[in-house]
Write a protein that holds these residues in place. Structure first.
Motif, PDB file in Angstrom:
ATOM      1  N   PHE A  82      30.508 -46.108  40.670  1.00 48.42           N
ATOM      2  CA  PHE A  82      29.750 -45.367  39.657  1.00 48.42           C
ATOM      3  C   PHE A  82      29.540 -43.916  40.071  1.00 48.42           C
ATOM      4  O   PHE A  82      29.825 -42.979  39.314  1.00 48.42           O
ATOM      5  N   GLN A 115      30.936 -40.200  38.562  1.00 46.14           N
ATOM      6  CA  GLN A 115      30.064 -39.118  38.106  1.00 46.14           C
ATOM      7  C   GLN A 115      30.438 -37.786  38.735  1.00 46.14           C
ATOM      8  O   GLN A 115      30.136 -36.724  38.183  1.00 46.14           O
ATOM      9  N   VAL A 144      32.875 -36.554  36.383  1.00 45.77           N
ATOM     10  CA  VAL A 144      32.142 -36.155  35.180  1.00 45.77           C
ATOM     11  C   VAL A 144      31.610 -34.734  35.334  1.00 45.77           C
ATOM     12  O   VAL A 144      31.816 -33.873  34.465  1.00 45.77           O
ATOM     13  N   GLY A 184      33.096 -31.669  33.262  1.00 43.01           N
ATOM     14  CA  GLY A 184      32.105 -31.067  32.369  1.00 43.01           C
ATOM     15  C   GLY A 184      31.893 -29.606  32.709  1.00 43.01           C
ATOM     16  O   GLY A 184      31.830 -28.746  31.820  1.00 43.01           O
ATOM     17  N   GLY A 185      31.788 -29.312  33.986  1.00 44.66           N
ATOM     18  CA  GLY A 185      31.634 -27.927  34.418  1.00 44.66           C
ATOM     19  C   GLY A 185      32.817 -27.078  34.000  1.00 44.66           C
ATOM     20  O   GLY A 185      32.654 -25.939  33.535  1.00 44.66           O
ATOM     21  N   LEU A 195      32.665 -26.350  30.177  1.00 44.26           N
ATOM     22  CA  LEU A 195      31.687 -25.322  29.808  1.00 44.26           C
ATOM     23  C   LEU A 195      32.071 -23.968  30.385  1.00 44.26           C
ATOM     24  O   LEU A 195      31.796 -22.926  29.777  1.00 44.26           O
ATOM     25  N   PHE A 235      25.038 -29.329  41.415  1.00 45.48           N
ATOM     26  CA  PHE A 235      24.128 -30.280  40.770  1.00 45.48           C
ATOM     27  C   PHE A 235      24.456 -31.701  41.191  1.00 45.48           C
ATOM     28  O   PHE A 235      23.565 -32.491  41.515  1.00 45.48           O
ATOM     29  N   SER A 279      22.047 -34.317  43.180  1.00 43.55           N
ATOM     30  CA  SER A 279      21.772 -35.621  42.582  1.00 43.55           C
ATOM     31  C   SER A 279      22.140 -36.738  43.536  1.00 43.55           C
ATOM     32  O   SER A 279      21.407 -37.730  43.681  1.00 43.55           O
ATOM     33  N   ALA A 284      19.660 -37.023  46.300  1.00 40.72           N
ATOM     34  CA  ALA A 284      18.424 -37.644  45.832  1.00 40.72           C
ATOM     35  C   ALA A 284      18.590 -39.151  45.638  1.00 40.72           C
ATOM     36  O   ALA A 284      17.704 -39.938  45.960  1.00 40.72           O
ATOM     37  N   GLN A 285      19.753 -39.561  45.128  1.00 45.05           N
ATOM     38  CA  GLN A 285      19.941 -40.985  44.817  1.00 45.05           C
ATOM     39  C   GLN A 285      20.384 -41.794  46.026  1.00 45.05           C
ATOM     40  O   GLN A 285      20.344 -43.027  45.994  1.00 45.05           O
ATOM     41  N   GLN A 324      23.159 -28.596  32.921  1.00 49.99           N
ATOM     42  CA  GLN A 324      23.785 -29.758  33.565  1.00 49.99           C
ATOM     43  C   GLN A 324      23.792 -30.979  32.657  1.00 49.99           C
ATOM     44  O   GLN A 324      24.638 -31.872  32.817  1.00 49.99           O
ATOM     45  N   LEU A 379      24.571 -30.780  29.478  1.00 48.95           N
ATOM     46  CA  LEU A 379      25.817 -30.571  28.728  1.00 48.95           C
ATOM     47  C   LEU A 379      27.024 -30.852  29.610  1.00 48.95           C
ATOM     48  O   LEU A 379      28.037 -31.382  29.143  1.00 48.95           O
ATOM     49  N   VAL A 380      26.908 -30.489  30.882  1.00 46.02           N
ATOM     50  CA  VAL A 380      27.988 -30.775  31.835  1.00 46.02           C
ATOM     51  C   VAL A 380      28.271 -32.279  31.872  1.00 46.02           C
ATOM     52  O   VAL A 380      29.417 -32.715  31.734  1.00 46.02           O
ATOM     53  N   CYS A 381      27.221 -33.067  32.035  1.00 47.41           N
ATOM     54  CA  CYS A 381      27.397 -34.519  32.121  1.00 47.41           C
ATOM     55  C   CYS A 381      27.909 -35.085  30.802  1.00 47.41           C
ATOM     56  O   CYS A 381      28.800 -35.946  30.785  1.00 47.41           O
ATOM     57  N   GLU A 436      27.304 -43.837  30.484  1.00 44.52           N
ATOM     58  CA  GLU A 436      27.159 -43.826  31.930  1.00 44.52           C
ATOM     59  C   GLU A 436      26.776 -42.438  32.440  1.00 44.52           C
ATOM     60  O   GLU A 436      25.871 -42.286  33.269  1.00 44.52           O
ATOM     61  N   ALA A 437      27.489 -41.442  31.933  1.00 44.65           N
ATOM     62  CA  ALA A 437      27.255 -40.065  32.382  1.00 44.65           C
ATOM     63  C   ALA A 437      25.852 -39.595  32.012  1.00 44.65           C
ATOM     64  O   ALA A 437      25.168 -38.940  32.807  1.00 44.65           O
ATOM     65  N   PHE A 479      23.421 -41.221  34.288  1.00 46.45           N
ATOM     66  CA  PHE A 479      23.454 -40.538  35.586  1.00 46.45           C
ATOM     67  C   PHE A 479      22.600 -39.276  35.530  1.00 46.45           C
ATOM     68  O   PHE A 479      21.814 -39.010  36.449  1.00 46.45           O
ATOM     69  N   TYR A 480      22.735 -38.531  34.451  1.00 38.86           N
ATOM     70  CA  TYR A 480      21.933 -37.309  34.319  1.00 38.86           C
ATOM     71  C   TYR A 480      20.450 -37.640  34.315  1.00 38.86           C
ATOM     72  O   TYR A 480      19.655 -36.979  34.966  1.00 38.86           O
ATOM     73  N   LYS A 500      18.866 -40.191  35.641  1.00 41.21           N
ATOM     74  CA  LYS A 500      18.439 -40.537  37.000  1.00 41.21           C
ATOM     75  C   LYS A 500      18.305 -39.296  37.859  1.00 41.21           C
ATOM     76  O   LYS A 500      17.340 -39.129  38.600  1.00 41.21           O
ATOM     77  N   SER A 501      19.302 -38.426  37.774  1.00 44.78           N
ATOM     78  CA  SER A 501      19.300 -37.212  38.587  1.00 44.78           C
ATOM     79  C   SER A 501      18.096 -36.351  38.261  1.00 44.78           C
ATOM     80  O   SER A 501      17.449 -35.794  39.147  1.00 44.78           O
ATOM     81  N   ALA A 536      14.962 -37.809  39.671  1.00 43.18           N
ATOM     82  CA  ALA A 536      14.897 -37.585  41.115  1.00 43.18           C
ATOM     83  C   ALA A 536      14.528 -36.139  41.439  1.00 43.18           C
ATOM     84  O   ALA A 536      13.758 -35.874  42.369  1.00 43.18           O
ATOM     85  N   GLN A 537      15.078 -35.207  40.653  1.00 38.56           N
ATOM     86  CA  GLN A 537      14.860 -33.798  40.988  1.00 38.56           C
ATOM     87  C   GLN A 537      13.567 -33.249  40.415  1.00 38.56           C
ATOM     88  O   GLN A 537      13.120 -32.163  40.807  1.00 38.56           O
TER      89      GLN A 537
END
Lengths: 198, 198
Positions: A157, A161, A164, A168-169, A172, A188, A192, A195-196, B161, B163-165, B184-185, B188-189, B191-192, B195-196
């Motif tokens: 998983f 990501q 992803v 995604g970066g 954009l 980022f 993340s 942190a996880q 971020q 939009l990135v995900c 999923e993405a 993930f965002y 959760k991130s 955490a942050q």
DNA sequence: CCCTGTACATACCAAACAGTCGGTTTGCGA
DNA sequence: TCGCAAACCGACTGTTTGGTATGTACAGGG
């Protein structure tokens, strides 16, 4: 232009034009012109435009995969993970991804073709690109034990990501004409992850 | 096909074909055929293919922005943030993004055109799409004080971020023909972010 | 009922498209 | 030096492209 390098020139020209305009907008004539080669050379080396596309995918993926690869002689998984993410930031800031990602262009343009061999090839490359990170993540997760989920699934998983955030970066960055967005997205992801994992 | 609905039919047909094949591969003739309309109708409503593209962008963005919008009568910023992310997950799982993101297609295909009005329009829409989230994030960051960075910059960063995900998830979903990747993405965002922010 | 502008349809065009084919050059083993 | 295959050339083809020119059906105000 010496004899024997037409194929290489065509690959480079095609890569540049596909990144700039997309696959269907990058015409065979224009690719030949940029490569400094005629149509005869093109269809001598590639039996069709699609065949060229597949070769370009290989050519591109090879360089990207090489750029993300790190020396594997680092002792601990955590060190390797850290080195990989540092490298990823460097790649994101470097010239390789500044013009976008060829795999992303293919993915969006070839999604619903009747013949989806090219799309399948792209998917495979994406998987391969994430495999190195997934392996290291699995080791790190196993090492620290106490997993809420099985380490295998969680590593898979988290590795997905990364792709992803990277793609995604890149998307954009292209929309805003701002390559820094790729670096931002990778950072980022790094935060993340930290942190996880903690 | 009754009189007066040709424009709407053309927008819908164009959206579908662009999502499936990309902008330059979606030909005017094919769009007309799918819309059940002739070229005359097309060029009566749109002065060029580019003009149609801009109109399709509006048409698409309107629906996406509406889908992500939540009722703003929730008391606390944290509640609003939570509701937005829940909604985002629903949208990611829904039919709207299943065929991909039109803005991403445009971004990758129109990146290096001489005339970049379309690209600029896409960039603007991306910004608009993130603005709602950015506002709420700023409030949440201010509320909990003790910021390592100024709340303004941090909120802007975190909103980007998202939009990135989202876009990264969409890209990989298309490559793998697996819409679940978008969900999923977004998870993930979430959760991130949790955490942050904590 | 007629007149007018909007909403379409049809036939067409020049340019561009992917792909083909007969021919020419060139490196190289015999 | 010869022969031959691989590398490359460039004109050509049939089709498709975005766009246009001209015509027609029809709704609604007078």
């Amino acid at each position: 232009m010496t004899r024997g390098e037409a194929r290489q020139q065509l690959l480079e020209a095609a890569e540049e034009l596909v990144l700039a305009r997309g696959l269907s907008a990058a015409t065979v004539d224009e690719i030949c012109r940029l490569a400094g080669v005629t149509k005869g050379a093109f269809y001598h080396h590639f039996k069709s435009k699609d065949a060229l596309a597949l070769a370009v995918l290989d050519h591109y993926y090879g360089r990207v995969a090489a750029a993300f690869t790190i020396a594997s002689d680092l002792a601990s998984p955590r060190e390797r993970l850290d080195a990989m993410l540092t490298r990823a930031e460097e790649v994101a800031a470097g010239p390789l991804l500044r013009r976008g990602c060829l795999m992303a262009v293919f993915a969006l343009e070839l999604a619903e073709r009747p013949d989806d061999r090219l799309r399948a090839a792209v998917a495979e490359r994406f998987d391969q690109l994430g495999f190195g990170l997934e392996t290291v993540l699995r080791q790190v997760l196993r090492e620290q034990g106490c997993a809420p989920k099985p380490a295998r699934a969680q590593a898979s998983f988290l590795a997905r990501q990364f792709l992803v955030c990277l793609e995604g970066g890149i998307t954009l960055a292209k929309a805003h004409k701002d390559p820094e967005r790729v670096v931002e997205a990778v950072r980022f992801y790094r935060k993340s992850l930290a942190a996880q994992l903690a």
